[in-house]
Structure formats: C-alpha cells, structure tokens
Design an enzyme around this catalytic site. Sequence first.
Site, mmCIF file in Angstrom:
data_model
loop_
_atom_site.group_PDB
_atom_site.id
_atom_site.type_symbol
_atom_site.label_atom_id
_atom_site.label_comp_id
_atom_site.label_asym_id
_atom_site.label_seq_id
_atom_site.Cartn_x
_atom_site.Cartn_y
_atom_site.Cartn_z
ATOM 1 N N ARG A 216 2.618 1.949 6.719
ATOM 2 C CA ARG A 216 1.412 1.168 6.496
ATOM 3 C C ARG A 216 1.266 0.121 7.599
ATOM 4 O O ARG A 216 2.258 -0.298 8.210
ATOM 5 C CB ARG A 216 1.463 0.459 5.137
ATOM 6 N N LYS A 258 4.671 -2.567 0.048
ATOM 7 C CA LYS A 258 3.529 -2.801 -0.828
ATOM 8 C C LYS A 258 3.860 -2.568 -2.293
ATOM 9 O O LYS A 258 3.411 -3.301 -3.162
ATOM 10 C CB LYS A 258 2.366 -1.884 -0.401
ATOM 11 N N HIS A 313 -5.980 3.190 8.850
ATOM 12 C CA HIS A 313 -5.187 3.703 7.727
ATOM 13 C C HIS A 313 -5.138 5.226 7.722
ATOM 14 O O HIS A 313 -4.195 5.818 7.179
ATOM 15 C CB HIS A 313 -5.768 3.193 6.398
ATOM 16 N N ARG A 316 -1.973 6.907 8.850
ATOM 17 C CA ARG A 316 -0.910 7.138 7.861
ATOM 18 C C ARG A 316 -1.096 8.520 7.223
ATOM 19 O O ARG A 316 -0.125 9.256 7.045
ATOM 20 C CB ARG A 316 -0.935 6.036 6.816
ATOM 21 N N HIS A 339 5.654 6.499 -1.502
ATOM 22 C CA HIS A 339 4.793 6.692 -2.675
ATOM 23 C C HIS A 339 5.651 6.856 -3.925
ATOM 24 O O HIS A 339 6.617 7.606 -3.940
ATOM 25 C CB HIS A 339 3.898 7.927 -2.493
ATOM 26 N N TYR A 348 -2.506 11.709 0.100
ATOM 27 C CA TYR A 348 -2.323 11.370 1.506
ATOM 28 C C TYR A 348 -1.925 12.575 2.355
ATOM 29 O O TYR A 348 -1.796 12.473 3.564
ATOM 30 C CB TYR A 348 -1.236 10.284 1.640
#
Length: 361
Positions: A216, A258, A313, A316, A339, A348
């Site tokens: 990220r 995150k 983003h 990613r 994740h 993703y």
Amino acid sequence: MATISARKGPDENDKMVVIGYQAIVRKKGHPSQTKTFRAKRDAERWARQIESEMERGVFVQRTESEQTTVNNLLDRYSREVLPTLKGGYREQSRIKALQNGLGAYSLAALNSSMIAKYRDKRLSTISEKTGRMVGPQTVKHELGLLQRALKMAVMEWGIALPGGIPTATVKKPGLPPARNRRLVDDEEERLLAACAEARNAWLRPVVIFAIETAMRAGEIVETWKLNKKTGKREIVSIGLQWSEVNLKKRTAHLPETKNGNARTVPLSSRAVAVLEALPRNLDGRVFGVTYEGIHQSYVRACRRASITGLTFHDLRHEGISRLAEQRLTILELQAISGHKTMQMLLKYTHLRAEDLALKLK
C-alpha cells in the site's frame, strides 16, 4: 401477577387527578419490572408481554437499552474503542452520519426497519465532502460500524437488546463491480519513462517498488492527513524504514499496517535493485518523500504518458495479480498482500485470460 395502579398529580387547579398508570410485574426468579404509561390499556399490554416472556424464559432486561440512545452508544464507542484501532480516525465521519440519522432512538426501540430506512435515505443523499451521491460502499461501512458498536454493547458492556442486534437482518447495499484496472500493452514502459522525466526523483523508484511488492502507498512512503477538528496535519504512516529492510534476506518488514497486523514482504530482484540504488536518508526513511509529495507528480506522469484511469492504488492490484500469475498459493498471496479475507484478496486479483490460456494444453 401484574399490579396496575393509578398515578395521581395536581392539575392546573391543584386538584388531584389521574395522570398515568404504573405497571409492576413480579415473578420469582426475575427482577421486578416497573414502567409508567399514560393509558391504562398500554400498561396492561406491557405487563402481559413481560409476564409472557418471563414464563417462556425469553425475558430480557430492557432498562439500560431503553435509557441508552444510539448517540450515547456511539459516543462511548468513539471514546473507548476507536483509539485502540489502527485507522480508527476514519470512523469519525461514519459516527457523525449515524448519529444524525439514528442518534435519537433508544437501543430498545431500534429495529431493522429503521436501519433499512436510514440505508435508503443515505443512498439518496448528496455528500457534503464530495458533492456526489453517497456511495453504497460508504453506507456499507456505516452499517458495519453500527453493528460492531451494538455487538460491543451486548458482549462487553452488558446492555441487553430485546430483539437482538437489528443490523444483522438488514440487507447491505449492493456494491459496484470491483476495479480491475491493470497495466496493458506498453503502458508500464510509457509510465516509467514519464516518471523518469518528473522533477521528483523519487517517483520512478516508488512506482516500480509499488508494482513489485504490491504494498500500500502508506506502507511505502510517509502519509499525512488533515485533522478537521484541529485544522492541523497529522502523520498517518511513517512509510518503509531502512531498519526494517534486510537486503541479504530480500525482505521488508512492516510492523504496522492498515489492518493492524504486522507482515514481512518478500522482495523481488527488481525491488532489491531499486533499493540498492537509493541514497540513504538520515531520518531512516527508505523513500525520502511523502505520498502527498508524489501524488501530483504521478498524475502528471500518467498524463504525459497518455495513460487514463490508472490510480496509484491500481499499482497494488497490478502487483498482486502478477504474483498470482506466478502460481503462488492463496496463503502465500495473503501473506504478501496482508488481506485478512479471501474475498478482499480476490477483489485485488485480476488475471488476464490470455495469460491463463498459455497455461492450458
């Protein structure tokens, strides 16, 4: 048996008159329950309901849930829970929206119908921040926050909800299709060439590193945000530090992420080459730039390269998809990307059909 008694008080002429009816329910094995109503029939109806619940063994103490409003609940959640969460500051705007829409209701009165109406109203509201309609993802996050706060009330704070947690039965807004933007044709070459022309010398190595590691932005470079209450900028993430990089083992350790879990990211040969070519900053940062410092440079580079619809983003997404194409297992992909759920990881991961076709006999 329930006892119903009239409650008297003075009228405008100081004459004592009936102003309501108090119902008291007493049953062995249960705490005494008392409530006052304007009409006698309401008192009798309430008493019958409480007695029935006690007899069937489903009685739930309502006093605290009747005295606690959604406003009270979310204030306490904001005060006691959010400071313990990584990125808890993001929840403040959601709490404000929930309090504006549902704050006046007591927890005992809150039901799925009220929450569904809140959902529908929010989806037809224009956001003050963006000037656009509030999106389904925003509303889904708000309902998720309310559900977490209600669960905390039941499981940790001892506030019983007579009808259970009402958010559990409310349908969440349907979300638009996940972004699937990837670099196509010669876009990577054009993008990196445009990055090399940028005044910001950090841009090209940051972009390459983002693609190679699927990290990220806040895990790569220092990130700040504006605190609307104080009007001051506050640091959100410190970015990658040299103290957490091991070039010999080809790893980068991320102690804070995150989702709150630390992880160690393996580095490709290309990512290692990028790091080896960088100057060493005295402050310990691997990339001596902030996300705010490269964002506009990235946008301008995309424009020079005639690349549209590619956010930072999306790099990613590109990185995770390339890792998946190297036949890494799902567990290996999760370990690299960070994740927590398979569902988020799949959002993703975007595999090209033409690449899959090459693997078929």
